[in-house]
Design an enzyme around this catalytic site. Structure first.
Site, PDB file in Angstrom:
ATOM      1  N   TYR A 129     -24.252 -16.572 -47.040  1.00  0.00           N
ATOM      2  CA  TYR A 129     -23.917 -17.966 -47.356  1.00  0.00           C
ATOM      3  C   TYR A 129     -25.137 -18.870 -47.507  1.00  0.00           C
ATOM      4  O   TYR A 129     -25.039 -20.068 -47.364  1.00  0.00           O
ATOM      5  CB  TYR A 129     -22.993 -18.532 -46.262  1.00  0.00           C
ATOM      6  CG  TYR A 129     -21.549 -18.045 -46.341  1.00  0.00           C
ATOM      7  CD1 TYR A 129     -21.168 -17.030 -47.195  1.00  0.00           C
ATOM      8  CD2 TYR A 129     -20.569 -18.623 -45.547  1.00  0.00           C
ATOM      9  CE1 TYR A 129     -19.858 -16.594 -47.255  1.00  0.00           C
ATOM     10  CE2 TYR A 129     -19.243 -18.198 -45.604  1.00  0.00           C
ATOM     11  CZ  TYR A 129     -18.903 -17.175 -46.459  1.00  0.00           C
ATOM     12  OH  TYR A 129     -17.594 -16.742 -46.521  1.00  0.00           O
ATOM     13  N   LYS A 175     -21.694  -3.872 -40.192  1.00  0.00           N
ATOM     14  CA  LYS A 175     -21.432  -2.768 -41.123  1.00  0.00           C
ATOM     15  C   LYS A 175     -22.748  -2.030 -41.339  1.00  0.00           C
ATOM     16  O   LYS A 175     -23.216  -1.824 -42.465  1.00  0.00           O
ATOM     17  CB  LYS A 175     -20.854  -3.355 -42.430  1.00  0.00           C
ATOM     18  CG  LYS A 175     -20.355  -2.340 -43.432  1.00  0.00           C
ATOM     19  CD  LYS A 175     -19.059  -1.671 -43.046  1.00  0.00           C
ATOM     20  CE  LYS A 175     -18.706  -0.594 -44.056  1.00  0.00           C
ATOM     21  NZ  LYS A 175     -17.536   0.222 -43.658  1.00  0.00           N
ATOM     22  N   ASP A 208     -14.727  -3.101 -40.825  1.00  0.00           N
ATOM     23  CA  ASP A 208     -13.423  -2.656 -41.364  1.00  0.00           C
ATOM     24  C   ASP A 208     -12.514  -2.190 -40.232  1.00  0.00           C
ATOM     25  O   ASP A 208     -11.307  -2.482 -40.207  1.00  0.00           O
ATOM     26  CB  ASP A 208     -13.593  -1.588 -42.455  1.00  0.00           C
ATOM     27  CG  ASP A 208     -14.709  -0.593 -42.171  1.00  0.00           C
ATOM     28  OD1 ASP A 208     -15.435  -0.778 -41.176  1.00  0.00           O
ATOM     29  OD2 ASP A 208     -14.866   0.372 -42.939  1.00  0.00           O
ATOM     30  N   ASP A 232     -16.228 -15.360 -41.135  1.00  0.00           N
ATOM     31  CA  ASP A 232     -15.350 -16.242 -41.908  1.00  0.00           C
ATOM     32  C   ASP A 232     -14.020 -15.524 -42.190  1.00  0.00           C
ATOM     33  O   ASP A 232     -12.934 -16.059 -41.961  1.00  0.00           O
ATOM     34  CB  ASP A 232     -16.069 -16.596 -43.229  1.00  0.00           C
ATOM     35  CG  ASP A 232     -15.443 -17.798 -43.911  1.00  0.00           C
ATOM     36  OD1 ASP A 232     -14.541 -18.428 -43.329  1.00  0.00           O
ATOM     37  OD2 ASP A 232     -15.856 -18.110 -45.050  1.00  0.00           O
ATOM     38  N   ASP A 236      -9.880 -16.091 -40.378  1.00  0.00           N
ATOM     39  CA  ASP A 236      -8.573 -16.387 -40.991  1.00  0.00           C
ATOM     40  C   ASP A 236      -7.563 -15.302 -40.608  1.00  0.00           C
ATOM     41  O   ASP A 236      -6.382 -15.579 -40.413  1.00  0.00           O
ATOM     42  CB  ASP A 236      -8.686 -16.506 -42.517  1.00  0.00           C
ATOM     43  CG  ASP A 236      -9.035 -17.934 -42.944  1.00  0.00           C
ATOM     44  OD1 ASP A 236      -9.821 -18.578 -42.229  1.00  0.00           O
ATOM     45  OD2 ASP A 236      -8.522 -18.413 -43.980  1.00  0.00           O
TER      46      ASP A 236
END
Ligand code: NAD
Length: 338
Positions: A129, A175, A208, A232, A236
């Site tokens: 970001y 990851k 994951d 982020d 959600d």
């Protein structure tokens, strides 16, 4: 009523449902015995239309002078050719490196799972970001920055947070099996920092796997520390698990400044109807009170929210009720036991 301390709070009403839920929150804060000075400032689509700038300098200056900032969601049009998210810009300009997002099951909310109580701590200033995106002909690219300095301070923040809040475990989500350099550095630094906190259990998990486990058994998570984009998206998902975005608050914390806002966006689909759930932003204000040292009042606001939701008479549409934003807030004030 005796007023206690005076705090200067910069307030960004924002776009879409922002002004409605911010008004509702200021109403709650005005019903405490704390003396606030609220200074409204512009940011977002509205500021872009007014000044041709989604984040005017005056807004940043006033936030810097305030004790804290309460922010409504701002709308950022997707795709190239428009402006950059003022939310992301504020986090970088003010070095708000820790994004703290608690997700808790609340009695009376129909949700996928019960007994969830986890906090996602997301690195807030770098990762994917940073806004370093480039176009070369028909190819586009984004640079993912992970530094030792930012990884160290977010890891330390997460372990300190766990210690202070009496939590037992921190899960490092990454990851590093694929993103060997960037996630590799983040993972290794977090594991190094974990050694300074022998009383807190430390585990690691691929993002994951974490996404899947969060749906299947979210109760296994306590504190999660992760990079910007992963945090982020997982946030959600976590909001969905506890009953929706209307219930998820957040804090953006740095060494000098702090901004409190809901996890959700400007919800243009329901804006202007007076039906938005103000819970997330009021819980964010409760986090702001705790940050300012007003721990008891912050807790009481959260208890009043829980009481209104558990009673079920004044809940908004997203939670299965038909109350308006202000019905919820008035019921909350009646339950507020100061
Ligand atoms: P959104 O979070 O605004 O909405 C997603 C869904 O959740 C919608 O159906 C909406 O009605 C519902 N919802 C969200 N908040 C709610 C609430 N308080 N009460 C009831 N229902 C609620 O996500 P989006 O539609 O993808 O994004 C809209 C805009 O918000 C975009 O421009 C995006 O850039 C912006 N955004 C801003 C922030 C921020 O300022 N921090 C965060 C996320 C998205």
């Amino acid at each position: 009523m005796t007023f206690l301390v005076k705090y200067k709070i910069a307030v960004i009403p924002g776009d879409g449902i922002g002004p409605e839920i911010i008004e509702a929150t200021l109403y709650v804060l005005s019903n405490t015995n704390i003396d606030f000075e609220f200074i409204k400032v512009d940011a977002g689509l509205n500021a872009w239309k007014k000044y041709g700038n989604p984040l005017p300098k005056e807004t940043v200056d006033i936030i810097k002078e305030a004790n804290a900032c309460l922010k409504g969601p701002t709308q950022t049009p997707p795709g190239p050719g428009t402006f950059r998210s003022p939310t992301v810009a504020l986090r970088q300009i003010l070095d708000l490196y820790a994004n703290v997002r608690p997700f808790k099951s609340r009695k009376g909310v129909a949700s996928l799972h019960n007994n969830v109580d986890m906090v996602i701590i997301r690195e807030n200033t770098e990762g994917l970001y940073t806004g370093l995106e480039y176009v070369i002909g028909n190819t586009t690219m984004a640079i993912r920055i992970i530094s030792r300095r930012a990884s160290e301070r977010i890891a330390r923040f997460a372990f300190n947070f766990a210690k202070k809040e009496g939590r037992r475990k921190v899960t490092i989500v990454h990851k590093a099996n694929v993103l060997k350099e960037t996630c590799g550095l983040f993972r290794n630094v977090c594991i190094e920092i974990a050694k300074e906190y022998p009383d807190i259990l430390c585990e690691e998990m691929l993002v994951d796997t974490a996404a899947m486990k969060m749906v299947m058994t979210p109760q296994i998570f306590d504190v999660i520390v992760t990079t910007n984009l992963f945090g982020d998206i997982l946030s959600d998902e976590a909001a969905g698990i506890i009953g929706g975005l209307g219930l998820a608050p957040s804090a953006n914390i740095g060494d000098k400044y702090a901004i409190f806002e809901a996890v959700h966006g400007s919800a243009p689909d329901i804006a202007g109807k007076g039906i938005a759930n103000p819970t997330a932003i009021i819980l964010s204000a409760s986090m702001m009170l705790k940050y300012l040292g007003e721990i008891e009042i912050g807790k009481k606001i959260e208890e009043a929210i829980d009481a209104v939701i558990a009673e079920g008479k004044n809940i908004t549409m997203d939670l299965g009720g038909n109350a308006k934003t202000m019905d919820f807030v008035k019921a909350l004030i009646e339950k507020l036991n100061l």
